[in-house]
Design an enzyme around this catalytic site. Structure first.
Site, PDB file in Angstrom:
ATOM      1  N   TYR A 106       0.846  -1.197   0.000  1.00  0.00           N
ATOM      2  CA  TYR A 106       0.000   0.000   0.000  1.00  0.00           C
ATOM      3  C   TYR A 106       0.882   1.249   0.000  1.00  0.00           C
ATOM      4  O   TYR A 106       1.949   1.262   0.618  1.00  0.00           O
ATOM      5  CB  TYR A 106      -0.868   0.059   1.259  1.00  0.00           C
ATOM      6  CG  TYR A 106      -2.013  -0.911   1.284  1.00  0.00           C
ATOM      7  CD1 TYR A 106      -3.277  -0.535   0.834  1.00  0.00           C
ATOM      8  CD2 TYR A 106      -1.857  -2.191   1.773  1.00  0.00           C
ATOM      9  CE1 TYR A 106      -4.348  -1.414   0.873  1.00  0.00           C
ATOM     10  CE2 TYR A 106      -2.925  -3.086   1.817  1.00  0.00           C
ATOM     11  CZ  TYR A 106      -4.159  -2.691   1.368  1.00  0.00           C
ATOM     12  OH  TYR A 106      -5.210  -3.564   1.415  1.00  0.00           O
ATOM     13  N   TYR A 145      -0.467  -9.881   0.861  1.00  0.00           N
ATOM     14  CA  TYR A 145       0.598  -9.332   1.710  1.00  0.00           C
ATOM     15  C   TYR A 145       0.481  -9.884   3.128  1.00  0.00           C
ATOM     16  O   TYR A 145      -0.599 -10.254   3.587  1.00  0.00           O
ATOM     17  CB  TYR A 145       0.553  -7.799   1.717  1.00  0.00           C
ATOM     18  CG  TYR A 145      -0.748  -7.206   2.198  1.00  0.00           C
ATOM     19  CD1 TYR A 145      -0.982  -6.959   3.555  1.00  0.00           C
ATOM     20  CD2 TYR A 145      -1.750  -6.873   1.288  1.00  0.00           C
ATOM     21  CE1 TYR A 145      -2.177  -6.411   3.988  1.00  0.00           C
ATOM     22  CE2 TYR A 145      -2.956  -6.335   1.718  1.00  0.00           C
ATOM     23  CZ  TYR A 145      -3.164  -6.109   3.078  1.00  0.00           C
ATOM     24  OH  TYR A 145      -4.353  -5.571   3.493  1.00  0.00           O
ATOM     25  N   HIS A 158      -7.382  -8.515  -2.380  1.00  0.00           N
ATOM     26  CA  HIS A 158      -8.695  -7.891  -2.144  1.00  0.00           C
ATOM     27  C   HIS A 158      -8.678  -6.421  -2.533  1.00  0.00           C
ATOM     28  O   HIS A 158      -7.633  -5.773  -2.539  1.00  0.00           O
ATOM     29  CB  HIS A 158      -9.122  -8.032  -0.685  1.00  0.00           C
ATOM     30  CG  HIS A 158      -8.200  -7.331   0.281  1.00  0.00           C
ATOM     31  ND1 HIS A 158      -7.036  -7.897   0.734  1.00  0.00           N
ATOM     32  CD2 HIS A 158      -8.261  -6.105   0.851  1.00  0.00           C
ATOM     33  CE1 HIS A 158      -6.421  -7.055   1.546  1.00  0.00           C
ATOM     34  NE2 HIS A 158      -7.138  -5.944   1.628  1.00  0.00           N
TER      35      HIS A 158
END
Lengths: 235, 174
Positions: A106, A145, A158
């Site tokens: 992220y 992850y 997701h």
């Protein structure tokens, strides 16, 4: 005021607040019973984002953060319909989207997973449903992850979503998963949902929306809380 | 049709839902300035912290506030990760009360560790007369009622949220 009453959360499919396998719930889940509330105008209304002008690339996460080239990873297109439990489609409603990049990283500053950031991928976007409740956006398939909940804890691939719907009783934040993901059976966040609800979180591969020589297609429908205003029907 | 199940907002919502607050290069849909003090001298500031069951301040919660009264529908959103003490801060109005109903703000609360969001309300300490006869407040056990009442301070109002413990905030099933 009319006599419309919106349905409550359906605990047959909604996760509980406390799910100890997902460790963060232990000190963050309310412990006392929720207090029943008669819905008032405040609950039967909510923000409308019709005047928020979406950016021209908000619906394309594969293009909205390009600096010097295409983001790496598998390009996908996700589409579906936003409805309520009555089967009525919800037009012109906002969907907010965020996710990890194809390596499972992220952009968020707190994410320290040792996987590369992609200079051409932010992982945030949004789109509106059309007049029939349909939506579509493009992105890069997110990677799995590790997340430290327990030894060898890995989140399945997701995409995060946030929806508003008709009023604040409709508010939904959820995650869409991918078919056949072997990590689902080990993921306490996914497994926090009762068995009857789990399939509802898994998108379906959809050849009809897959774009030749361009992107794989997935279908994911959203069902928000319905109301007592119309008879239930099968659509 | 069955409802789509909820899943947690997770720890990494900031660049998607509150990007400008956290200095990401993406336009925010909503922020904590539901009104400006310039346009509305009567505006109020509400601030507080969100505490977990061990008494720690939660640094990755997201609050949404919805104000609905006869004049306005105002929406605000703020994450607890950028202010000193991981506070949340909103600039809003005090809602106009409906007949016999104490004014309140609706709060929707999201965080890592919540698989499904929570609803609560902010009432106001200086509305004692309306609070005393409010149907919703009176439906709550007396010893828990004060968890919903924002306290007046020099700067506006203070409203802390406790997820657990003796002072656990009242959450509603709406």
């Amino acid at each position: 005021m009319s006599d419309i009453i919106y349905n409550k959360f359906d605990w047959e499919v909604q996760p509980p607040h406390l799910h100890p396998d997902y460790k963060s719930t232990v000190f963050r889940a309310p412990t006392k019973p929720l207090i029943a509330l008669k819905q008032s105008l405040a609950e039967l209304s909510g923000p409308v984002f019709g005047d928020f002008n979406l950016g021209p690339l908000d619906h394309d996460l594969s293009k909205n953060s390009i600096v010097n080239g295409e983001p790496l990873g598998e390009r996908i297109v996700v589409h579906g319909k936003v409805m309520n439990e009555n089967g009525q489609s919800i037009p012109n409603t906002l969907i907010e989207i965020w996710q990890a990049n194809s390596c499972g990283r992220y952009v968020h500053k707190v994410d320290q997973h040792d996987a590369p950031l992609d200079p051409n991928f932010l992982g945030a976007g949004r789109c509106m449903t059309d007049s029939e409740g349909n939506y579509k956006f493009y992105t890069i398939k997110p990677g799995a992850y590790p997340w430290g909940n327990h030894y060898n804890a890995w989140r399945p691939n997701h995409i995060h979503f946030s929806l508003f719907g008709a009023n604040i009783t409709n508010r939904l934040v959820t995650q869409m998963y991918f078919p056949g993901d072997p990590l689902l059976q080990y993921d306490p966040i996914f497994l926090g949902v009762p068995p009857k609800g789990r399939e509802l979180l898994i998108s379906k591969f959809d050849l009809s929306i897959t774009e030749d020589n361009f992107a794989l297609g997935y279908r994911f429908d959203f069902v928000l809380r319905g109301n007592n205003a119309t008879p239930f029907e099968n659509i | 049709m069955k409802q789509t199940p909820s899943q947690t907002v997770g720890p990494y919502f900031a660049y998607g839902l509150t990007p400008e607050q956290y200095l990401y290069d993406f336009r925010s849909l909503a922020d904590n300035k539901m009104v400006s003090f310039t346009d509305h001298p009567e505006a109020i500031q509400i601030e507080g912290q969100v505490f977990d069951g061990q008494g720690n301040v939660i640094p990755d919660a997201m609050l949404e506030i919805w104000l609905k009264d006869s004049e306005n529908g105002l929406f605000g959103r703020f994450g607890t990760g950028t202010e000193t003490g991981n506070k949340f801060v909103f600039h809003t109005l005090k809602p106009k009360p409906f007949a016999n109903e104490a004014p309140f703000l609706s709060v929707i609360l999201f965080m890592r560790g919540q698989l499904i969001h929570s609803y609560t309300r902010i009432y106001f300490e200086d509305e004692q007369a309306l609070n005393a006869k409010d149907e919703v407040l009176n439906s709550i056990p007396a010893e828990r009622r004060n968890t919903l009442i924002a306290q007046k301070t020099k700067y506006g109002y203070r409203f802390d949220i406790h997820m657990q413990g003796d002072q656990e905030t009242v959450f509603f099933d709406i």
